[in-house]
Design an enzyme around this catalytic site. Sequence first.
Site, PDB file in Angstrom:
ATOM      1  N   LYS A  14       0.832  -1.207   0.000  1.00 34.10           N
ATOM      2  CA  LYS A  14       0.000   0.000   0.000  1.00 34.10           C
ATOM      3  C   LYS A  14       0.870   1.262   0.000  1.00 34.10           C
ATOM      4  O   LYS A  14       0.654   2.172  -0.784  1.00 34.10           O
ATOM      5  CB  LYS A  14      -0.927   0.024   1.224  1.00 34.10           C
ATOM      6  CG  LYS A  14      -1.881  -1.166   1.283  1.00 34.10           C
ATOM      7  CD  LYS A  14      -2.868  -1.053   2.445  1.00 34.10           C
ATOM      8  CE  LYS A  14      -2.244  -1.123   3.829  1.00 34.10           C
ATOM      9  NZ  LYS A  14      -1.620  -2.438   4.149  1.00 34.10           N
ATOM     10  N   ARG A  89      -9.640   0.224   8.960  1.00 34.79           N
ATOM     11  CA  ARG A  89      -9.244  -1.156   9.222  1.00 34.79           C
ATOM     12  C   ARG A  89     -10.306  -1.917  10.007  1.00 34.79           C
ATOM     13  O   ARG A  89     -10.110  -3.085  10.321  1.00 34.79           O
ATOM     14  CB  ARG A  89      -7.935  -1.178  10.000  1.00 34.79           C
ATOM     15  CG  ARG A  89      -6.703  -1.408   9.100  1.00 34.79           C
ATOM     16  CD  ARG A  89      -5.514  -1.554  10.034  1.00 34.79           C
ATOM     17  NE  ARG A  89      -4.365  -2.171   9.462  1.00 34.79           N
ATOM     18  CZ  ARG A  89      -3.292  -1.505   9.031  1.00 34.79           C
ATOM     19  NH1 ARG A  89      -3.284  -0.199   9.005  1.00 34.79           N
ATOM     20  NH2 ARG A  89      -2.236  -2.165   8.602  1.00 34.79           N
ATOM     21  N   ARG A 128      11.550  -6.775   4.966  1.00 33.97           N
ATOM     22  CA  ARG A 128      11.453  -5.328   5.190  1.00 33.97           C
ATOM     23  C   ARG A 128      11.964  -4.969   6.584  1.00 33.97           C
ATOM     24  O   ARG A 128      12.598  -3.925   6.768  1.00 33.97           O
ATOM     25  CB  ARG A 128       9.987  -4.882   5.029  1.00 33.97           C
ATOM     26  CG  ARG A 128       9.756  -3.393   5.250  1.00 33.97           C
ATOM     27  CD  ARG A 128       8.349  -2.965   4.882  1.00 33.97           C
ATOM     28  NE  ARG A 128       7.398  -3.132   5.972  1.00 33.97           N
ATOM     29  CZ  ARG A 128       6.094  -2.843   5.895  1.00 33.97           C
ATOM     30  NH1 ARG A 128       5.579  -2.405   4.763  1.00 33.97           N
ATOM     31  NH2 ARG A 128       5.302  -3.003   6.922  1.00 33.97           N
ATOM     32  N   ARG A 134      11.355  -1.157  11.933  1.00 37.78           N
ATOM     33  CA  ARG A 134      10.066  -1.361  12.606  1.00 37.78           C
ATOM     34  C   ARG A 134      10.096  -2.657  13.401  1.00 37.78           C
ATOM     35  O   ARG A 134      10.243  -3.733  12.837  1.00 37.78           O
ATOM     36  CB  ARG A 134       8.937  -1.429  11.570  1.00 37.78           C
ATOM     37  CG  ARG A 134       8.549  -0.088  11.020  1.00 37.78           C
ATOM     38  CD  ARG A 134       7.435  -0.226   9.997  1.00 37.78           C
ATOM     39  NE  ARG A 134       6.241  -0.882  10.527  1.00 37.78           N
ATOM     40  CZ  ARG A 134       5.100  -0.979   9.866  1.00 37.78           C
ATOM     41  NH1 ARG A 134       5.004  -0.467   8.632  1.00 37.78           N
ATOM     42  NH2 ARG A 134       4.067  -1.571  10.395  1.00 37.78           N
ATOM     43  N   ARG A 146      -0.689  -9.608  13.410  1.00 38.98           N
ATOM     44  CA  ARG A 146      -1.261  -8.555  12.556  1.00 38.98           C
ATOM     45  C   ARG A 146      -2.168  -9.167  11.486  1.00 38.98           C
ATOM     46  O   ARG A 146      -3.201  -8.589  11.129  1.00 38.98           O
ATOM     47  CB  ARG A 146      -0.137  -7.718  11.924  1.00 38.98           C
ATOM     48  CG  ARG A 146       0.537  -6.803  12.954  1.00 38.98           C
ATOM     49  CD  ARG A 146       1.934  -6.387  12.553  1.00 38.98           C
ATOM     50  NE  ARG A 146       1.962  -5.521  11.394  1.00 38.98           N
ATOM     51  CZ  ARG A 146       3.071  -5.281  10.679  1.00 38.98           C
ATOM     52  NH1 ARG A 146       4.216  -5.858  11.017  1.00 38.98           N
ATOM     53  NH2 ARG A 146       3.023  -4.477   9.637  1.00 38.98           N
TER      54      ARG A 146
HETATM   55  O1  C5P Z   1      -0.514   0.391   8.387  1.00 42.30           O
HETATM   56  P1  C5P Z   1       0.660  -0.144   9.155  1.00 42.30           P
HETATM   57  O2  C5P Z   1       0.889  -1.602   8.910  1.00 42.30           O
HETATM   58  O3  C5P Z   1       1.866   0.686   8.982  1.00 42.30           O
HETATM   59  O4  C5P Z   1       0.240  -0.014  10.684  1.00 42.30           O
HETATM   60  C1  C5P Z   1       1.152  -0.376  11.710  1.00 42.30           C
HETATM   61  C2  C5P Z   1       0.392  -0.586  12.996  1.00 42.30           C
HETATM   62  O5  C5P Z   1      -0.317   0.602  13.358  1.00 42.30           O
HETATM   63  C3  C5P Z   1      -0.686  -1.670  12.953  1.00 42.30           C
HETATM   64  O6  C5P Z   1      -0.173  -2.964  13.126  1.00 42.30           O
HETATM   65  C4  C5P Z   1      -1.573  -1.240  14.104  1.00 42.30           C
HETATM   66  O7  C5P Z   1      -1.004  -1.577  15.345  1.00 42.30           O
HETATM   67  C5  C5P Z   1      -1.564   0.275  13.961  1.00 42.30           C
HETATM   68  N1  C5P Z   1      -2.687   0.740  13.128  1.00 42.30           N
HETATM   69  C6  C5P Z   1      -3.970   0.660  13.651  1.00 42.30           C
HETATM   70  N2  C5P Z   1      -5.047   1.090  12.938  1.00 42.30           N
HETATM   71  C7  C5P Z   1      -4.889   1.601  11.716  1.00 42.30           C
HETATM   72  C8  C5P Z   1      -3.587   1.694  11.152  1.00 42.30           C
HETATM   73  C9  C5P Z   1      -2.503   1.253  11.895  1.00 42.30           C
HETATM   74  O8  C5P Z   1      -4.156   0.184  14.762  1.00 42.30           O
HETATM   75  N3  C5P Z   1      -5.974   2.033  11.053  1.00 42.30           N
HETATM   76 MG    MG Z   2       2.190   1.096   5.156  1.00 45.42          MG
END
Ligand code: C5P
Ligand code: MG
Length: 190
Positions: A14, A89, A128, A134, A146
């Site tokens: 994304k 989400r 990654r 991260r 996740r």
């Molecule tokens: O989108 P990304 O994978 O970078 O998000 C990292 C973390 O941020 C997720 O695993 C979650 O803990 C948190 N997150 C969330 N709700 C979202 C976007 C991210 O809780 N809408």
């Molecule tokens: Mg991202």
Amino acid sequence: MVNIVLFGKPGAGKGTQAEFLKEKYNLTHISTGDVFRYNLKNGTELGKQAQVFIDKGELVPDALTIKMLQDEVEKNPDTKGFLFDGFPRTVAQADALDEFLKTKGWEVTATVALEADDEILVQRLLERGKTSGRADDQDENLIRNRYQEYNEKTAPLIEYYKGQGKFFAVNGIGEISEVTQRLSLIIDKL
Ligand code: C5P
Ligand code: MG
């Protein structure tokens, strides 16, 4: 106004695709994950509240995430449109987004998903993690959590947006430029 939700599992690409699409279509890119990480790094109150969840590979509670997203949207009153990356989400986040955009006379134009197999993506995230810095990309258990969160809380959004006639999907596996091309074919028709 064109508002696109870029949808997909963690590691689907994304963020990578958003970098190209935001330039091509002149959209404001909001990555909720990036905003959380910015707050974490700067030790803000929001960052502190979110950290406990992010560290476990869990979703941050809706109220916090929704408020944060609204604040980011408000910072860009003159944009031609948004590219939402990592939001919504949950169904509650999607409902909140619909309602919030409606107050401005806007709506979600389309949700475009990057599809890929979990096992390929887990390997991608571990890869990654070697360079992203991260913590949530470096521990396979956290990564799997996740995906668990995605399956339980995020996957229902596919039906949600299909019900609105707004769901599109492309194969997320391939050269970066190929995937951008696949996404563009959809966005060009909106
Ligand atoms: O989108 P990304 O994978 O970078 O998000 C990292 C973390 O941020 C997720 O695993 C979650 O803990 C948190 N997150 C969330 N709700 C979202 C976007 C991210 O809780 N809408
Ligand atoms: Mg991202």
